[in-house]
Write a protein that holds these residues in place. Structure first.
Motif, short mmCIF file in Angstrom:
data_model
loop_
_atom_site.label_atom_id
_atom_site.label_comp_id
_atom_site.label_asym_id
_atom_site.label_seq_id
_atom_site.Cartn_x
_atom_site.Cartn_y
_atom_site.Cartn_z
N SER A 52 0.83 -1.21 0.00
CA SER A 52 0.00 0.00 0.00
C SER A 52 0.87 1.26 0.00
N GLU A 53 2.18 1.05 0.00
CA GLU A 53 3.17 2.13 -0.05
C GLU A 53 3.18 3.01 1.19
N ILE A 54 2.62 2.52 2.29
CA ILE A 54 2.68 3.25 3.56
C ILE A 54 4.08 3.17 4.14
N ARG A 62 23.46 -5.89 4.08
CA ARG A 62 22.71 -7.12 3.76
C ARG A 62 21.30 -7.11 4.34
N GLU A 63 21.00 -6.13 5.17
CA GLU A 63 19.69 -6.06 5.81
C GLU A 63 18.75 -5.15 5.05
N ILE A 64 17.48 -5.43 5.22
CA ILE A 64 16.44 -4.54 4.69
C ILE A 64 15.81 -3.84 5.88
N MET A 65 15.81 -2.54 5.82
CA MET A 65 15.20 -1.72 6.87
C MET A 65 13.90 -1.14 6.30
N TYR A 66 12.83 -1.19 7.09
CA TYR A 66 11.57 -0.60 6.66
C TYR A 66 11.38 0.74 7.36
N HIS A 67 10.80 1.67 6.64
CA HIS A 67 10.56 3.01 7.15
C HIS A 67 9.20 3.50 6.66
N VAL A 68 8.67 4.49 7.34
CA VAL A 68 7.39 5.09 6.94
C VAL A 68 7.62 5.93 5.70
N ASN A 69 6.69 5.83 4.75
CA ASN A 69 6.74 6.63 3.53
C ASN A 69 5.96 7.93 3.79
N PRO A 70 6.67 9.04 4.01
CA PRO A 70 5.97 10.27 4.37
C PRO A 70 5.03 10.79 3.28
N ASP A 71 5.36 10.55 2.01
CA ASP A 71 4.49 11.05 0.93
C ASP A 71 3.13 10.37 0.98
N PHE A 76 -2.73 10.51 2.85
CA PHE A 76 -3.77 10.03 3.78
C PHE A 76 -4.21 11.17 4.69
N ASP A 77 -3.26 11.96 5.19
CA ASP A 77 -3.58 13.08 6.06
C ASP A 77 -4.42 14.12 5.32
#
Length: 103
Positions: A52-54, A62-71, A76-77
């Motif tokens: 959902s691209e959130i 070698r790691e994948i880090m997840y972060h919030v997609n501000p756009d 949504f806001d």
């Protein structure tokens, strides 16, 4: 596959994951450590949020880090702001009507 942001946020586990990521980027294992469910179940929730691209993945070595997609969160806001404005207008109209009935 792009998923709907509202369906993604409908699940309490996905909302909890989003709250965790709001403060810092995390690996899937670090996220899973906060939940009493299998790593695979948490991964499905992470994937739903990513679809959902959130949230978005970012390679860190070698790691994948997840972060919030501000756009995506801004979009949504923006929708929420329109909804809030509509409700405020309706409540204001109701206040006016009730005040007129008192007079």
């Amino acid at each position: 596959m792009k998923r709907d942001i509202f369906q993604a946020l409908a699940d309490p586990t996905r909302r909890a994951i989003l709250m965790l990521l709001a403060t810092q980027s995390m690996t899937p294992n670090a996220i899973a450590a906060h939940f009493d469910m299998t790593r695979q179940a948490v991964s499905k929730h992470i994937q739903y949020l990513a679809d959902s691209e959130i949230i978005g993945p970012e390679k860190n070595g070698r790691e994948i880090m997840y972060h919030v997609n501000p756009d995506q969160m801004k979009a949504f806001d923006h929708w929420l702001e329109q909804f809030r404005n509509l409700l405020e207008k309706r409540f204001s109209q109701l206040d006016d009507l009730l005040n007129n009935l008192k007079d």
